[in-house]
Design a protein around this motif. Structure first.
Motif, short mmCIF file in Angstrom:
data_model
loop_
_atom_site.label_atom_id
_atom_site.label_comp_id
_atom_site.label_asym_id
_atom_site.label_seq_id
_atom_site.Cartn_x
_atom_site.Cartn_y
_atom_site.Cartn_z
N TYR A 33 0.84 -1.20 0.00
CA TYR A 33 0.00 0.00 0.00
C TYR A 33 0.88 1.25 0.00
CZ TYR A 33 -2.44 -3.60 2.81
OH TYR A 33 -2.94 -4.78 3.31
N TYR A 35 0.44 5.42 0.99
CA TYR A 35 -0.39 6.44 1.61
C TYR A 35 0.37 7.76 1.59
CZ TYR A 35 -2.97 2.50 3.62
OH TYR A 35 -3.69 1.34 3.80
N GLU A 44 -3.86 9.38 3.87
CA GLU A 44 -4.69 9.40 2.66
C GLU A 44 -4.29 8.22 1.79
OE1 GLU A 44 -3.99 12.82 0.26
OE2 GLU A 44 -5.50 12.29 -1.24
N PHE A 45 -5.21 7.33 1.54
CA PHE A 45 -4.94 6.14 0.71
C PHE A 45 -4.65 6.57 -0.72
CE2 PHE A 45 -5.24 2.05 -1.12
CZ PHE A 45 -6.09 2.12 -2.21
N TYR A 48 -3.17 0.44 -3.89
CA TYR A 48 -3.05 -0.85 -3.21
C TYR A 48 -2.76 -1.92 -4.26
CZ TYR A 48 -5.13 -5.15 -1.12
OH TYR A 48 -5.38 -6.42 -0.68
N ASP A 56 -5.55 -1.34 -7.05
CA ASP A 56 -6.63 -0.41 -6.73
C ASP A 56 -6.02 0.99 -6.72
OD1 ASP A 56 -8.53 1.24 -5.58
OD2 ASP A 56 -9.03 -0.13 -3.96
N ALA A 99 -6.94 -10.16 1.19
CA ALA A 99 -8.16 -9.96 1.99
C ALA A 99 -7.90 -9.09 3.21
CB ALA A 99 -8.76 -11.29 2.43
N LEU A 100 -6.73 -8.46 3.22
CA LEU A 100 -6.45 -7.48 4.28
C LEU A 100 -6.68 -8.09 5.66
CD1 LEU A 100 -8.43 -4.72 2.46
CD2 LEU A 100 -5.95 -4.92 2.52
N ALA A 104 -0.68 -4.67 8.72
CA ALA A 104 0.23 -4.04 7.76
C ALA A 104 1.46 -3.53 8.50
CB ALA A 104 -0.48 -2.88 7.06
#
Lengths: 115, 108
Positions: A33, A35, A44-45, A48, A56, A99-100, A104
């Motif tokens: 990920y 951020y 802030e995303f 991913y 994503d 699937a998170l 992390a």
């Protein structure tokens, strides 16, 4: 390595220049990920990656931002034609599986300053 | 976009007191995670609670999850000065989305 590694730690660039930020995730972690965190703000995303699936990209703020993940490992976040509002800490994280469902692990971030 | 919203934004307490932070979210989740951040750099994972769990403990941490209200709380008992940090909830749905955080200050 033992943890998520980001480089450089700090980057000062002139407005209008392109920058590349690097992230080395923990070996074997399939999820990665990116951020962005402005001073005193939340995360802030941005983007991913999960294994070989299409990333994503829904959080990328503009088409000046792009990211790649080569060979399912190292990732590079590229910001083209940097602007002053891009100044922030850019954080990378990785996790073990999809699937998170697991925690992390974060790198220490790259502090980007656009002057 | 940020899904989780922590409350309060800032909290100041004395050592030995308990600290409670709340998180609300908007969409369905697989799990909810809490993280801690010192000095504005890397975050450290504290605890994960799955959507079918209601409460979880880890040392001095207690997390609750109410999926009907789309909310979670983090309780730190017997706080210490070393607990001073920013705390974030993160919801795991299609991605891992963080809230804006609660800044906790514990004075000795």
């Amino acid at each position: 390595g033992a943890g998520v590694s980001q480089s450089p730690s700090n980057k000062v660039t002139e407005k209008g220049k392109d920058v590349e930020l690097r992230c080395d995730p923990i070996s074997g972690h399939t999820a990665l990920y990116w951020y962005r965190q402005s001073l005193g703000q939340g995360l802030e995303f941005l983007i991913y990656f999960q294994g070989n699936s299409a990333p994503d990209k829904s959080g990328l703020p503009s088409d000046r931002f792009s990211a790649e993940r080569t060979g399912g490992s190292v990732s590079t976040l590229t910001i083209q034609r940097t602007q002053q509002e891009d100044s922030a800490v850019y954080l990378c994280a990785s996790s073990l599986n999809r699937a998170l469902a697991t925690e992390a692990f974060f790198g220490q971030g790259t502090r980007l300053t656009v002057v | 976009s940020q899904q989780g919203e922590e409350d309060p934004q800032a909290l100041s307490i004395q050592e030995g007191e308990n600290a409670t932070m709340n998180c609300s979210y908007k969409t369905s989740i697989n799990n909810l995670q809490w993280y801690r951040q010192n000095s504005g750099r890397g975050l450290v994972h504290l605890i994960l609670i799955r959507s079918n769990e209601r409460e979880k403990h880890s040392g001095r941490l207690r997390v609750t999850l109410d999926t009907s209200k789309k909310s979670s709380s983090l309780l730190i008992t017997a706080s210490r000065a070393a607990d001073t940090a920013s705390y974030f909830c993160a919801t795991a749905g299609t991605a891992l989305i963080f809230g804006k955080g609660t800044t906790l200050s514990v004075s000795s």
